[in-house]
Scaffold this motif. Structure first.
Motif, PDB file in Angstrom:
ATOM      1  N   PHE A 140     -31.464  -2.254  32.755  1.00  0.00           N
ATOM      2  CA  PHE A 140     -32.740  -2.984  32.680  1.00  0.00           C
ATOM      3  C   PHE A 140     -33.543  -2.561  31.451  1.00  0.00           C
ATOM      4  O   PHE A 140     -34.726  -2.887  31.326  1.00  0.00           O
ATOM      5  CB  PHE A 140     -33.578  -2.732  33.947  1.00  0.00           C
ATOM      6  N   GLY A 141     -32.900  -1.815  30.548  1.00  0.00           N
ATOM      7  CA  GLY A 141     -33.583  -1.389  29.320  1.00  0.00           C
ATOM      8  C   GLY A 141     -34.526  -0.219  29.541  1.00  0.00           C
ATOM      9  O   GLY A 141     -35.410   0.030  28.722  1.00  0.00           O
ATOM     10  N   ILE A 142     -34.344   0.517  30.622  1.00  0.00           N
ATOM     11  CA  ILE A 142     -35.214   1.651  30.950  1.00  0.00           C
ATOM     12  C   ILE A 142     -34.562   2.933  30.445  1.00  0.00           C
ATOM     13  O   ILE A 142     -33.356   3.136  30.599  1.00  0.00           O
ATOM     14  CB  ILE A 142     -35.457   1.704  32.477  1.00  0.00           C
ATOM     15  N   GLN A 143     -35.370   3.814  29.829  1.00  0.00           N
ATOM     16  CA  GLN A 143     -34.870   5.100  29.342  1.00  0.00           C
ATOM     17  C   GLN A 143     -34.448   5.942  30.549  1.00  0.00           C
ATOM     18  O   GLN A 143     -35.269   6.262  31.400  1.00  0.00           O
ATOM     19  CB  GLN A 143     -35.978   5.820  28.561  1.00  0.00           C
ATOM     20  N   THR A 144     -33.170   6.278  30.620  1.00  0.00           N
ATOM     21  CA  THR A 144     -32.608   6.892  31.820  1.00  0.00           C
ATOM     22  C   THR A 144     -31.937   8.218  31.492  1.00  0.00           C
ATOM     23  O   THR A 144     -31.280   8.352  30.463  1.00  0.00           O
ATOM     24  CB  THR A 144     -31.573   5.923  32.445  1.00  0.00           C
ATOM     25  N   TYR A 145     -32.131   9.185  32.376  1.00  0.00           N
ATOM     26  CA  TYR A 145     -31.528  10.506  32.212  1.00  0.00           C
ATOM     27  C   TYR A 145     -30.760  10.894  33.467  1.00  0.00           C
ATOM     28  O   TYR A 145     -31.303  10.832  34.572  1.00  0.00           O
ATOM     29  CB  TYR A 145     -32.593  11.563  31.910  1.00  0.00           C
ATOM     30  N   HIS A 146     -29.512  11.264  33.268  1.00  0.00           N
ATOM     31  CA  HIS A 146     -28.676  11.739  34.371  1.00  0.00           C
ATOM     32  C   HIS A 146     -28.928  13.242  34.491  1.00  0.00           C
ATOM     33  O   HIS A 146     -28.599  14.015  33.594  1.00  0.00           O
ATOM     34  CB  HIS A 146     -27.209  11.430  34.050  1.00  0.00           C
ATOM     35  N   PHE A 147     -29.549  13.638  35.610  1.00  0.00           N
ATOM     36  CA  PHE A 147     -29.932  15.032  35.837  1.00  0.00           C
ATOM     37  C   PHE A 147     -29.024  15.641  36.887  1.00  0.00           C
ATOM     38  O   PHE A 147     -28.981  15.178  38.019  1.00  0.00           O
ATOM     39  CB  PHE A 147     -31.392  15.084  36.312  1.00  0.00           C
ATOM     40  N   ASP A 148     -28.277  16.670  36.492  1.00  0.00           N
ATOM     41  CA  ASP A 148     -27.449  17.371  37.466  1.00  0.00           C
ATOM     42  C   ASP A 148     -27.209  18.793  36.968  1.00  0.00           C
ATOM     43  O   ASP A 148     -26.457  19.011  36.031  1.00  0.00           O
ATOM     44  CB  ASP A 148     -26.113  16.641  37.650  1.00  0.00           C
ATOM     45  N   PRO A 149     -27.872  19.749  37.587  1.00  0.00           N
ATOM     46  CA  PRO A 149     -27.741  21.149  37.138  1.00  0.00           C
ATOM     47  C   PRO A 149     -26.293  21.627  37.171  1.00  0.00           C
ATOM     48  O   PRO A 149     -25.933  22.565  36.470  1.00  0.00           O
ATOM     49  CB  PRO A 149     -28.571  21.939  38.154  1.00  0.00           C
ATOM     50  N   ASN A 150     -25.441  20.983  37.973  1.00  0.00           N
ATOM     51  CA  ASN A 150     -24.053  21.439  38.119  1.00  0.00           C
ATOM     52  C   ASN A 150     -23.081  20.709  37.198  1.00  0.00           C
ATOM     53  O   ASN A 150     -21.883  20.950  37.272  1.00  0.00           O
ATOM     54  CB  ASN A 150     -23.592  21.230  39.562  1.00  0.00           C
ATOM     55  N   ASP A 151     -23.582  19.820  36.366  1.00  0.00           N
ATOM     56  CA  ASP A 151     -22.688  18.984  35.567  1.00  0.00           C
ATOM     57  C   ASP A 151     -23.056  19.093  34.096  1.00  0.00           C
ATOM     58  O   ASP A 151     -24.092  18.610  33.667  1.00  0.00           O
ATOM     59  CB  ASP A 151     -22.812  17.523  36.035  1.00  0.00           C
ATOM     60  N   ASN A 152     -22.201  19.740  33.311  1.00  0.00           N
ATOM     61  CA  ASN A 152     -22.543  19.910  31.896  1.00  0.00           C
ATOM     62  C   ASN A 152     -22.390  18.622  31.094  1.00  0.00           C
ATOM     63  O   ASN A 152     -22.704  18.588  29.925  1.00  0.00           O
ATOM     64  CB  ASN A 152     -21.749  21.070  31.262  1.00  0.00           C
ATOM     65  N   LYS A 153     -21.918  17.543  31.741  1.00  0.00           N
ATOM     66  CA  LYS A 153     -21.849  16.254  31.053  1.00  0.00           C
ATOM     67  C   LYS A 153     -23.145  15.451  31.263  1.00  0.00           C
ATOM     68  O   LYS A 153     -23.343  14.417  30.653  1.00  0.00           O
ATOM     69  CB  LYS A 153     -20.652  15.435  31.563  1.00  0.00           C
ATOM     70  N   ALA A 154     -24.007  15.930  32.153  1.00  0.00           N
ATOM     71  CA  ALA A 154     -25.258  15.218  32.418  1.00  0.00           C
ATOM     72  C   ALA A 154     -26.177  15.316  31.202  1.00  0.00           C
ATOM     73  O   ALA A 154     -26.078  16.238  30.404  1.00  0.00           O
ATOM     74  CB  ALA A 154     -25.938  15.803  33.655  1.00  0.00           C
ATOM     75  N   ASP A 155     -27.087  14.335  31.074  1.00  0.00           N
ATOM     76  CA  ASP A 155     -28.017  14.331  29.941  1.00  0.00           C
ATOM     77  C   ASP A 155     -28.949  15.531  29.987  1.00  0.00           C
ATOM     78  O   ASP A 155     -29.344  16.063  28.969  1.00  0.00           O
ATOM     79  CB  ASP A 155     -28.909  13.076  29.971  1.00  0.00           C
TER      80      ASP A 155
END
Length: 174
Positions: A140-155
């Motif tokens: 939807f054109g929204i600035q999005t961040y994947h947050f996951d303390p356990n995942d080093n691929k997250a943003d």
């Protein structure tokens, strides 16, 4: 996806009782956590269990640091919303959980389609621990961040990053 430590046991019992495939994250045992391929229907069934629905909010903990980060965002003039796919019948529990965590003026939205809800509410920054949800919302054109303390691929692996993104200022230590 991953579950927080306190609820591993409940998820394992649920998986076994319902013949749902799961695996231990490191192939060892439950203390390493378990992974289940959750469908929305499975989530609904899991959270709706009488024994668990009532107890869930004691398992959902918010660290003092993250409370401070939310308050800092609010002090900078940002509106903060919790957008949850949980059953709206837990609205009262969720509101109490927000209050118990010492948070105020948090918008609470129950929605299965988070992308549409973000679009309709003019949300400009969205953070979620589910990658697929992030993909949907960013559509939807929204600035999005994947947050996951356990995942080093997250943003972002630390909510401190939100403070950097939304303006320089107070950074709270881990």
């Amino acid at each position: 996806g991953m579950l927080m430590t306190e609820s591993y046991k409940l998820a394992l019992e649920f998986a076994k009782a319902n013949n749902i495939d799961f695996k231990f994250v490191n192939g060892q045992n439950i203390k390493d956590g378990i992974e289940i391929d959750w469908t929305p229907e499975l989530y609904e069934k899991f959270w709706s269990q009488k024994s668990f629905g009532k107890n869930f909010y004691k398992y959902a903990t918010l660290t003092n640091k993250n409370k401070q980060i939310i308050k800092t965002l609010q002090n900078r003039g940002h509106e903060v919303y919790f957008i949850t796919a949980r059953n709206p019948k837990w609205q009262h529990l969720t509101e109490n959980w927000i209050k118990r965590n010492g948070l105020e003026n948090i918008g609470l939205i129950f929605a299965k389609n988070k992308g549409l809800v973000c679009h309709e509410n003019n949300i400009d920054i969205f953070v979620d621990n589910d990658y697929e949800t992030c993909k949907e919302v960013s559509g939807f054109g929204i600035q999005t961040y994947h947050f996951d303390p356990n995942d080093n691929k997250a943003d972002m692996s630390d909510l401190n990053d939100l403070l950097k993104i939304t303006k320089t200022g107070e950074i709270y230590e881990k």
